[in-house]
Design an enzyme around this catalytic site. Structure first.
Site, PDB file in Angstrom:
ATOM      1  N   CYS A 183     -30.798 -53.865 -37.791  1.00 41.26           N
ATOM      2  CA  CYS A 183     -30.634 -54.957 -36.816  1.00 41.26           C
ATOM      3  C   CYS A 183     -30.605 -54.445 -35.388  1.00 41.26           C
ATOM      4  CB  CYS A 183     -29.368 -55.734 -37.130  1.00 41.26           C
ATOM      5  SG  CYS A 183     -27.886 -54.721 -37.102  1.00 41.26           S
ATOM      6  N   ARG A 235     -20.004 -64.723 -29.312  1.00 43.26           N
ATOM      7  CA  ARG A 235     -19.869 -63.423 -29.990  1.00 43.26           C
ATOM      8  C   ARG A 235     -18.419 -62.999 -29.814  1.00 43.26           C
ATOM      9  NH1 ARG A 235     -23.811 -58.229 -29.848  1.00 43.26           N
ATOM     10  NH2 ARG A 235     -24.779 -59.599 -31.370  1.00 43.26           N
ATOM     11  N   HIS A 252     -23.028 -62.421 -39.149  1.00 43.30           N
ATOM     12  CA  HIS A 252     -23.984 -62.422 -38.035  1.00 43.30           C
ATOM     13  C   HIS A 252     -25.213 -63.220 -38.484  1.00 43.30           C
ATOM     14  CE1 HIS A 252     -25.980 -61.294 -34.464  1.00 43.30           C
ATOM     15  NE2 HIS A 252     -26.188 -60.012 -34.655  1.00 43.30           N
ATOM     16  N   ARG A 305     -35.533 -62.582 -33.436  1.00 41.23           N
ATOM     17  CA  ARG A 305     -34.296 -63.197 -32.932  1.00 41.23           C
ATOM     18  C   ARG A 305     -34.655 -64.366 -32.016  1.00 41.23           C
ATOM     19  NH1 ARG A 305     -29.645 -60.219 -32.903  1.00 41.23           N
ATOM     20  NH2 ARG A 305     -28.765 -62.252 -32.398  1.00 41.23           N
ATOM     21  N   ASP A 325     -27.321 -50.529 -41.026  1.00 35.94           N
ATOM     22  CA  ASP A 325     -26.706 -50.980 -39.768  1.00 35.94           C
ATOM     23  C   ASP A 325     -25.811 -49.850 -39.268  1.00 35.94           C
ATOM     24  OD1 ASP A 325     -25.653 -52.496 -37.660  1.00 35.94           O
ATOM     25  OD2 ASP A 325     -24.323 -53.679 -38.942  1.00 35.94           O
ATOM     26  N   GLN A 381     -28.860 -63.042 -36.831  1.00 33.55           N
ATOM     27  CA  GLN A 381     -29.598 -61.825 -37.150  1.00 33.55           C
ATOM     28  C   GLN A 381     -30.344 -61.989 -38.471  1.00 33.55           C
ATOM     29  OE1 GLN A 381     -29.860 -58.756 -35.380  1.00 33.55           O
ATOM     30  NE2 GLN A 381     -31.484 -58.570 -36.897  1.00 33.55           N
TER      31      GLN A 381
HETATM   32  N1   CP Z   1     -28.709 -56.991 -33.365  1.00 30.97           N
HETATM   33  C1   CP Z   1     -27.966 -57.446 -32.352  1.00 30.97           C
HETATM   34  O1   CP Z   1     -27.235 -58.422 -32.472  1.00 30.97           O
HETATM   35  O2   CP Z   1     -28.105 -56.737 -31.205  1.00 30.97           O
HETATM   36  P1   CP Z   1     -27.206 -56.869 -29.899  1.00 30.97           P
HETATM   37  O3   CP Z   1     -25.857 -56.335 -30.226  1.00 30.97           O
HETATM   38  O4   CP Z   1     -27.929 -56.043 -28.876  1.00 30.97           O
HETATM   39  O5   CP Z   1     -27.131 -58.303 -29.484  1.00 30.97           O
HETATM   40  N1  NVA Z   2     -22.385 -54.448 -37.377  1.00 29.37           N
HETATM   41  C1  NVA Z   2     -22.782 -54.342 -35.992  1.00 29.37           C
HETATM   42  C2  NVA Z   2     -23.906 -55.244 -35.676  1.00 29.37           C
HETATM   43  C3  NVA Z   2     -24.460 -55.090 -34.295  1.00 29.37           C
HETATM   44  C4  NVA Z   2     -25.545 -56.064 -33.976  1.00 29.37           C
HETATM   45  C5  NVA Z   2     -21.589 -54.632 -35.098  1.00 29.37           C
HETATM   46  O1  NVA Z   2     -20.769 -55.484 -35.438  1.00 29.37           O
HETATM   47  O2  NVA Z   2     -21.473 -54.000 -34.067  1.00 29.37           O
END
Ligand code: CP
Ligand code: NVA
Length: 310
Positions: free
Chosen positions: A267, A101, A128, A295, A226, A131
């Site tokens: 999400c 990430r 992502h 997930r 989101d 997701q």
């Molecule tokens: N939706 C998602 O990726 O959640 P987190 O940021 O908690 O991993």
């Molecule tokens: N768009 C959000 C998604 C979180 C899972 C972010 O990047 O923080």
């Protein structure tokens, strides 16, 4: 070496195969309890997470393997003392699969270029994909199919989740309609829209972007939103962004313009009173915890596929 960098470069057939496997894994988890026996997943995080970390780690444990949580805040890679290419080449000698990430998608591409084990995108500024595989699984569970459904996304269009919904939806014949404020800062990236229009023309789906929230949501089967404050957005931008996104809040009035049996998705993490109201996310149309659960199943399917364990 096969990676999951983005659904953009997975074929509809590859996405379908992973969704089919995710369904099997969910129905019969015990059939996969030794599939990753003594294998190790490295989880590299530059940003926070609840779902991604827990579902990947639990998933590896449930398949007989192990996961290492590695935050770059206290690492030679994070401090710039070691290049991404050296870090990932060394890490590849210890582990069987990597998920990352990261802030910059280019850094993930660099990782994938030098890794000698599969690399999974666990969220970048571009996309992502994990997701959206879970989301597609959830939609299919609730609706029985994907092709032909209208998915309306409301809010921040220039967003990793939005982009992945567009890739996944357009490849599988869905009609993806994004309602977001005008301007490049808030709209899906133009090159991604162009790619998804091409994917949609091949699948029988469509992609539309509008700044009219009512038009975006009209007759939708799925209404998705989101965070307005994604992890990388500085807190000082909150007031201006809330002002900008307020017309795109998913509330009961907006939900009423979708189909009567439309499902609501986010999400997560979610902020009640911002991208959606509490009555929507906590109401009967919301499936946010079913999508969160998936997930686990979808990522097991991704790991099994990339590691050749099925
Ligand atoms: N939706 C998602 O990726 O959640 P987190 O940021 O908690 O991993
Ligand atoms: N768009 C959000 C998604 C979180 C899972 C972010 O990047 O923080």
């Amino acid at each position: 070496m096969k990676h999951l960098i983005s659904l953009q470069n997975w074929s509809p057939e590859e996405i379908r195969e992973v969704l089919n496997l995710a369904k099997q894994v969910k129905e019969q988890p015990q059939a996969y309890q030794d599939a990753m026996h003594r294998k190790t997943l490295l989880m590299i995080f530059e940003k926070p997470s609840l779902r991604t970390r827990l579902s990947f780690e639990a998933g590896m444990t449930q398949m007989g393997g192990n996961a290492i949580y590695y935050h770059t805040g206290n690492s030679p890679m994070g401090s710039g003392k070691e290049s991404i290419s050296d870090s990932i080449r060394a890490a590849s000698r210890f582990v069987d699969v990597v998920m990352a990430r990261l802030f910059k998608h280019e850094d993930l591409l660099e990782m994938a270029r030098f890794a000698t084990v599969p690399v999974i995108n666990a969220l970048t500024d571009h996309s992502h994909p994990c997701q959206i595989l879970a989301d597609l699984q959830a939609i299919e569970e609730k609706r029985g199919s994907l092709a032909g459904l209208k998915l309306a996304y409301l809010g921040d269009g220039c967003n990793n989740v939005t982009h992945s919904l567009m890739f996944g939806g357009s490849k599988l014949g869905m009609h993806v309609s994004v309602g977001s404020p005008a301007g490049a800062e808030f709209s899906p990236r133009a090159d991604i829209v162009a790619d998804c229009e091409r994917f949609a023309s091949e699948s029988g789906g469509s992609v539309a972007v509008t700044d009219d929230p009512a038009a975006a949501v009209a007759d939708a089967d799925v209404v998705y939103t989101d965070s307005w404050m994604s992890y990388h957005i500085p807190r000082e931008q909150m007031e201006a962004r809330v002002e900008k996104f307020r017309p795109y809040q998913v509330n009961s009035a907006l939900m009423a313009q979708a189909k009567a049996d439309a499902i609501f998705m986010n999400c997560l993490p979610a902020m009640r009173g911002y991208e959606q109201t509490a009555e929507v996310i906590d109401g009967p149309q919301s499936i946010v915890f079913d999508q969160a659960e998936n997930r686990l199943h979808a990522q097991k399917a991704v790991i099994l596929t990339l590691c050749g364990a099925v």
